[in-house]
Design an enzyme around this catalytic site. Sequence first.
Site, PDB file in Angstrom:
ATOM      1  NE  ARG A  58      -8.366   0.975  11.180  1.00 43.04           N
ATOM      2  CZ  ARG A  58      -7.271   0.712  10.493  1.00 43.04           C
ATOM      3  NH1 ARG A  58      -6.791   1.610   9.663  1.00 43.04           N
ATOM      4  NH2 ARG A  58      -6.640  -0.442  10.644  1.00 43.04           N
ATOM      5  CG  ASP A 114      -6.377  -4.247  -3.069  1.00 49.13           C
ATOM      6  OD1 ASP A 114      -7.234  -3.380  -2.794  1.00 49.13           O
ATOM      7  OD2 ASP A 114      -5.149  -4.084  -2.901  1.00 49.13           O
ATOM      8  CB  SER A 152      -0.940  -0.054   1.211  1.00 51.63           C
ATOM      9  OG  SER A 152      -1.952   0.908   1.129  1.00 51.63           O
ATOM     10  CG  HIS A 174      -5.696  -2.566   0.487  1.00 46.41           C
ATOM     11  ND1 HIS A 174      -4.782  -2.615  -0.547  1.00 46.41           N
ATOM     12  CD2 HIS A 174      -5.192  -1.677   1.392  1.00 46.41           C
ATOM     13  CE1 HIS A 174      -3.775  -1.786  -0.294  1.00 46.41           C
ATOM     14  NE2 HIS A 174      -3.994  -1.210   0.869  1.00 46.41           N
ATOM     15  CG  ASP A 175      -7.049  -5.414   5.778  1.00 42.49           C
ATOM     16  OD1 ASP A 175      -6.328  -4.415   5.575  1.00 42.49           O
ATOM     17  OD2 ASP A 175      -7.929  -5.455   6.659  1.00 42.49           O
TER      18      ASP A 175
END
Length: 385
Positions: free
Chosen positions: A226, A323, A156, A356-357
């Site tokens: 968040r 992602d 990222s 994405h994680d």
Amino acid sequence: MTSDTSASSVGVVTAEKILIETPLTLACGVVLPSHELMVETYGTLNADKSNALLICHALSGSHHAAGVYADDDKPGWWDAYIGPGKPMDTNRFFVVSLNNIGSCFGSTGPTTINPESGNPWGAKFPVLRARDWVESQRLLMEHLGIQCWAAVIGGSLGGMQAMRWALEYPDKLANSIVIASSMKLTAQNIAFNELARRAIQSDPDFCDGNYLENNTAPRRGLALARMIGHVTYLSDELMGQKFGRELRSGTFDQGEAAPIEFQIESYLNYQGEKFSGDFDANAYILITKMLDYFDLSREYQNDPVQAFSHANCDFLVVAFSSDWRFSPKRSREITDALIAAGKNVSFAEIDSDQGHDAFLLPNPRYEQILGSYLSKVADKLEGAA
């Protein structure tokens, strides 16, 4: 992820606060006469100091990338990939992980003291660019006596730093490993970041960024920021598998009036509340703007091929199928530009439902690709020795 106490873990680690006394001139023109960095290292630096890997964290990452602390058994954020026999093999590499300036885990940033005022920097901390992180990392490199990184690695925002390293200091890294990243953010990504910042700034306790002086914190706004971000890190498939439409509390039965909460609501609320107690709101605003400002080829006539023509290292580019925040298309753009620039590049798109994680989570194919690439790097170093 649970603590790994096996032979593949780096075990109990300690962090070190390192004072960098060389002045750091930021892209915005502000000069930091000195700054502090929180750093962890794993493995042993070899005799010619050629086996060092630099780990670049993403938005909310820290220096704690592997192992556990004596008083906290929560493993570092990349513990699955750093350790003896793991892709970043600490039997072969010396791994350096730092918390970058502007963050809030002990390095110079909004929560630390501005020596000129004697008060926390707060919202007055200077605007940052990714190149400022790279320059600070270069000063750390000098402090450690390292002349060339075996590889600079990041996912990222970390991948953005790895690419910036290749352009700014082409002779100081042998490999750039760019994971789930992009040469610049899309308008959609910038929009998500602005939503998160506005959530923070709308909190009455934000106090125009001066909340530390008012002995308060915009925890509600930061929690919401968040939650917005966390949704973008997950895939629809994963959320469906993990939560679906299951209820945490309440019922849809006729005649029942108790409040209903979905499992996904409960999960996001928990993640937001937890994060708002661990991170700093000014740091979140600062670093999301860093992400927005990043554009690898801006200074090269907006031509990524021209930009990458300045690199001397080899590249590994990795993407994950689900992602959508940093889609595989973005990684293919990086790869295509590198090929057009005549650079040695390996590309892998890994099947994953983790969104994405995925770059943080265990995945056998990911482990195999990263491990094989770095094993060849280690073989070359050891062959030269």
